[in-house]
Design a protein around this motif. Structure first.
Motif: not given
Length: 290
Positions: A12-17, A3-6, A263-272
């Motif tokens: 956010n988690s990866v950005q913190s890391t 989901s978008l929330k996940e 980058q990959e998660l952002t693409k996945q977020y935008n696609k979803t």
């Protein structure tokens, strides 16, 4: 599909890391700059001092040193340098691998005849797990090398060798060449090896002909402890600089991986998100046509 929330939570988690790894890289870089300066200033001095000693001992002088005496190895001391902390790539794993290989070569002597001097918390914890009893703790020395501790350790090793309590002493440590290259070394510390220097002198045409004042005996008594203490100190500086370099590289790789994952998660977020909007539009159009 997540989901978008996940997906947003993962971003956010990866950005913190990434923030953590980036900050750790900056801290390691600052420490490396200081450690690199120390080892680069020390190495030429240590090498020249060692060359003076080995040239002198190789010369045709009536004095012999107990520190060059070769004996059958019945008892050995190993000084292994690691780090106190982790997150420095394969730095400690490589030290452990070479340490286990070295211990394996002396296994037939029996565990009681293998004395281990661990410099650094990681190697100290490992040898305890393996059932060895460390000959002291040198964690502070690993983090902040200083000459007084190096001299104390060197004199301990020299006394053991001269008193024939050990027949060989070996060092395992990383040699700092550059930020990208740290060479893992295994060197014989005692007895002093004169063979390599003898070969170098023969090739360069150097003749070992010395006039010694006040006496050869006094020079040996003063020079050898200083050279051997300097060797331990230089090895500690080398290992310390190599640790920081390895951590800089490890944190750089971790930061780069975090950027790629974002980058990959952002693409996945935008696609979803786009798919969700499309589905809502289709529902609206379908409802108006009903």
């Amino acid at each position: 599909m997540a989901s978008l929330k996940e997906v947003k939570t993962r971003i956010n988690s990866v950005q913190s890391t990434r923030k953590i790894t980036s900050a750790m890289k900056m801290v390691a870089s600052a420490k490396l700059h200081k450690a690199q300066g120390a080892i680069e200033n020390m190495l030429p001095y240590q090498r020249k001092l060692n060359k003076i000693l080995t040239n002198f001992l190789s010369a045709d002088l009536p004095v012999e040193s107990p520190y060059v005496v070769e004996r059958p190895v019945k008892r050995v001391a190993i000084v292994a340098f690691s780090s106190n902390g982790s997150l420095c790539g394969a730095f400690n794993a490589n030290v452990l691998k070479l340490f286990l290989q070295t211990v394996g070569e002396y296994r037939e002597l029996g565990q009681d005849n293998i004395l281990i001097y661990p410099v650094g918390r990681k190697i100290e914890e490992t040898i305890k797990k393996l059932g060895f009893f460390p000959q002291g703790s040198y964690q502070q020395f690993a983090d902040k090398p200083n000459y007084s501790e190096a001299a104390a350790l060197a004199h301990t090793l020299m006394d053991l060798f001269v008193n024939k309590e050990v027949d060989r002493v070996e060092l395992i440590y990383h040699h700092f060449k550059s930020i990208g290259i740290q060479e893992l070394l295994r060197e014989r510390y005692l007895p002093i090896d004169l063979s390599d220097m003898g070969n170098q002198d023969a090739e360069s045409g150097v003749v070992n002909d010395y006039i010694v004042e006040p006496s050869a005996e006094q020079l040996i008594a003063d020079l050898i402890p200083q050279v051997l203490s300097q060797k331990i100190f230089t090895a500690a500086l080398d290992s310390n600089a190599s640790e920081h370099a390895a951590r800089v590289l490890a944190m750089q790789v971790a930061t780069d991986n975090a950027n790629e994952l974002i980058q990959e998660l952002t693409k996945q977020y935008n696609k979803t998100r786009q798919q969700a909007i499309t589905n809502e539009l289709l529902d609206i159009v379908g409802g108006s046509m009903a």
